[in-house]
Design a protein around this motif. Structure first.
Motif, PDB file in Angstrom:
ATOM      1  N   ALA A 139       0.817  -1.213   0.000  1.00  0.00           N
ATOM      2  CA  ALA A 139       0.000   0.000   0.000  1.00  0.00           C
ATOM      3  C   ALA A 139       0.849   1.261   0.000  1.00  0.00           C
ATOM      4  O   ALA A 139       0.421   2.303  -0.514  1.00  0.00           O
ATOM      5  CB  ALA A 139      -0.939   0.003   1.211  1.00  0.00           C
ATOM      6  N   PHE A 140       2.056   1.167   0.530  1.00  0.00           N
ATOM      7  CA  PHE A 140       2.925   2.348   0.581  1.00  0.00           C
ATOM      8  C   PHE A 140       3.672   2.558  -0.746  1.00  0.00           C
ATOM      9  O   PHE A 140       4.312   3.597  -0.928  1.00  0.00           O
ATOM     10  CB  PHE A 140       3.907   2.224   1.746  1.00  0.00           C
ATOM     11  CG  PHE A 140       3.237   2.359   3.078  1.00  0.00           C
ATOM     12  CD1 PHE A 140       3.061   3.605   3.648  1.00  0.00           C
ATOM     13  CD2 PHE A 140       2.748   1.240   3.746  1.00  0.00           C
ATOM     14  CE1 PHE A 140       2.414   3.742   4.871  1.00  0.00           C
ATOM     15  CE2 PHE A 140       2.099   1.366   4.972  1.00  0.00           C
ATOM     16  CZ  PHE A 140       1.928   2.621   5.537  1.00  0.00           C
ATOM     17  N   ALA A 141       3.592   1.593  -1.632  1.00  0.00           N
ATOM     18  CA  ALA A 141       4.152   1.775  -2.979  1.00  0.00           C
ATOM     19  C   ALA A 141       3.149   2.434  -3.901  1.00  0.00           C
ATOM     20  O   ALA A 141       3.529   3.183  -4.812  1.00  0.00           O
ATOM     21  CB  ALA A 141       4.578   0.429  -3.564  1.00  0.00           C
ATOM     22  N   TRP A 142       1.857   2.177  -3.673  1.00  0.00           N
ATOM     23  CA  TRP A 142       0.840   2.648  -4.617  1.00  0.00           C
ATOM     24  C   TRP A 142       0.817   4.161  -4.782  1.00  0.00           C
ATOM     25  O   TRP A 142       0.731   4.638  -5.923  1.00  0.00           O
ATOM     26  CB  TRP A 142      -0.551   2.138  -4.220  1.00  0.00           C
ATOM     27  CG  TRP A 142      -0.708   0.664  -4.064  1.00  0.00           C
ATOM     28  CD1 TRP A 142      -1.523   0.004  -3.194  1.00  0.00           C
ATOM     29  CD2 TRP A 142      -0.048  -0.372  -4.805  1.00  0.00           C
ATOM     30  NE1 TRP A 142      -1.408  -1.353  -3.325  1.00  0.00           N
ATOM     31  CE2 TRP A 142      -0.507  -1.610  -4.312  1.00  0.00           C
ATOM     32  CE3 TRP A 142       0.905  -0.384  -5.826  1.00  0.00           C
ATOM     33  CZ2 TRP A 142      -0.065  -2.830  -4.810  1.00  0.00           C
ATOM     34  CZ3 TRP A 142       1.369  -1.605  -6.317  1.00  0.00           C
ATOM     35  CH2 TRP A 142       0.876  -2.801  -5.824  1.00  0.00           C
ATOM     36  N   PRO A 143       0.893   4.972  -3.711  1.00  0.00           N
ATOM     37  CA  PRO A 143       0.901   6.424  -3.950  1.00  0.00           C
ATOM     38  C   PRO A 143       2.059   6.871  -4.842  1.00  0.00           C
ATOM     39  O   PRO A 143       1.899   7.777  -5.664  1.00  0.00           O
ATOM     40  CB  PRO A 143       1.038   7.001  -2.528  1.00  0.00           C
ATOM     41  CG  PRO A 143       0.456   5.957  -1.646  1.00  0.00           C
ATOM     42  CD  PRO A 143       0.849   4.660  -2.271  1.00  0.00           C
ATOM     43  N   GLY A 144       3.212   6.225  -4.688  1.00  0.00           N
ATOM     44  CA  GLY A 144       4.337   6.547  -5.562  1.00  0.00           C
ATOM     45  C   GLY A 144       4.035   6.218  -7.006  1.00  0.00           C
ATOM     46  O   GLY A 144       4.312   7.008  -7.917  1.00  0.00           O
ATOM     47  N   ASN A 145       3.434   5.046  -7.237  1.00  0.00           N
ATOM     48  CA  ASN A 145       3.039   4.666  -8.591  1.00  0.00           C
ATOM     49  C   ASN A 145       2.033   5.655  -9.176  1.00  0.00           C
ATOM     50  O   ASN A 145       2.131   6.055 -10.345  1.00  0.00           O
ATOM     51  CB  ASN A 145       2.421   3.267  -8.595  1.00  0.00           C
ATOM     52  CG  ASN A 145       3.402   2.166  -8.271  1.00  0.00           C
ATOM     53  OD1 ASN A 145       3.108   1.259  -7.495  1.00  0.00           O
ATOM     54  ND2 ASN A 145       4.584   2.219  -8.862  1.00  0.00           N
ATOM     55  N   TRP A 146       1.069   6.047  -8.367  1.00  0.00           N
ATOM     56  CA  TRP A 146       0.012   6.948  -8.850  1.00  0.00           C
ATOM     57  C   TRP A 146       0.554   8.345  -9.158  1.00  0.00           C
ATOM     58  O   TRP A 146       0.205   8.931 -10.182  1.00  0.00           O
ATOM     59  CB  TRP A 146      -1.106   7.048  -7.815  1.00  0.00           C
ATOM     60  CG  TRP A 146      -1.753   5.754  -7.469  1.00  0.00           C
ATOM     61  CD1 TRP A 146      -1.867   4.645  -8.261  1.00  0.00           C
ATOM     62  CD2 TRP A 146      -2.366   5.412  -6.223  1.00  0.00           C
ATOM     63  NE1 TRP A 146      -2.500   3.637  -7.587  1.00  0.00           N
ATOM     64  CE2 TRP A 146      -2.832   4.074  -6.328  1.00  0.00           C
ATOM     65  CE3 TRP A 146      -2.575   6.091  -5.013  1.00  0.00           C
ATOM     66  CZ2 TRP A 146      -3.482   3.420  -5.280  1.00  0.00           C
ATOM     67  CZ3 TRP A 146      -3.224   5.448  -3.971  1.00  0.00           C
ATOM     68  CH2 TRP A 146      -3.671   4.139  -4.114  1.00  0.00           C
TER      69      TRP A 146
END
Length: 226
Positions: A139-146
């Motif tokens: 879940a902490f990777a997703w904001p970076g991806n977005w």
């Protein structure tokens, strides 16, 4: 060649110039995901089911939600560019980032709720806690991806597609290398999730650095003039 034929060829070249970078980014992303699962099969074979289910669950309940929101950025930023109002992209980017915050909260909630949801779907009990851990870290990777997708999409709408390709290549390379290193070091399958976090935010650092270095802030994230 007729005028109509020349116009069609020009349009085809334009579409290809947009399509190829997108396909490259998708190919890099999917290749790394498949490769890192293969690493789990080699270094932590007992966790292959947890890694596969955790990756699928986290992608559906987290990554894909933010991606769906972010895809709308391309439409608005392209319209702004087409009508000579690229400096209004800041409004689009800010609203997209606000939506990302909600998506992140949703991803965290779904990660925490995964044991109950997967238990209701009759998934093996021994997989529930590993999947929860994998989804929470992911879940902490997703904001970076977005955020990377949001910023690179705005740049792509202004014919700077190569930035997204390089950023995705950087993220993929880091995720691939760190996944291998973590698993070979005995970290276990959660090493994939940690590697993805580092890779995602490295791509954000790259695209923000590029925008700042080129002085493109006014057509990416600064607000519209009063």
């Amino acid at each position: 060649m007729t005028v109509a034929g020349g116009g069609a060829l020009k349009e085809l070249r334009l579409v290809v110039s947009i399509l190829v970078p997108v396909l490259l980014q998708l190919g890099l992303n999917s290749t790394v995901k498949s490769s890192t699962l293969a690493f789990v099969g080699h270094y932590d074979p007992e966790a292959i089911a947890s890694a596969a289910l955790g990756n699928m669950y986290a992608s559906i309940t987290g990554y894909s939600v933010g991606v769906g929101i972010t895809m709308a950025v391309g439409t608005y930023s392209a319209q702004n560019f087409g009508r000579g109002a690229a400096k209004e992209n800041g409004v689009v980017v800010r609203n997209c980032l606000y939506a990302h915050m909600l998506c992140f909260v949703f991803a965290l909630f779904m990660a925490g709720a995964s044991p109950a949801l997967l238990r209701a779907c009759k998934q093996p009990e021994e997989l529930l806690e590993p999947v929860r851990q994998f989804a929470l870290v992911s879940a902490f990777a997703w904001p970076g991806n977005w955020v990377f997708m949001c910023l690179s999409t705005v740049l792509s709408s202004q014919n700077w597609q190569i930035v997204g390709v390089i950023g995705q290549a950087l993220a993929s390379a880091i995720s691939f290398a760190l996944s291998f290193w973590f698993l070979a070091s005995g970290t276990g399958f959660l090493g994939i999730a940690f590697a993805n976090v580092v890779g995602a935010w490295a791509s954000v650092a790259y695209v923000v650095g590029h925008i700042t270095w080129r002085g493109e802030q006014s057509v990416v994230w600064r607000g519209a003039p009063a």
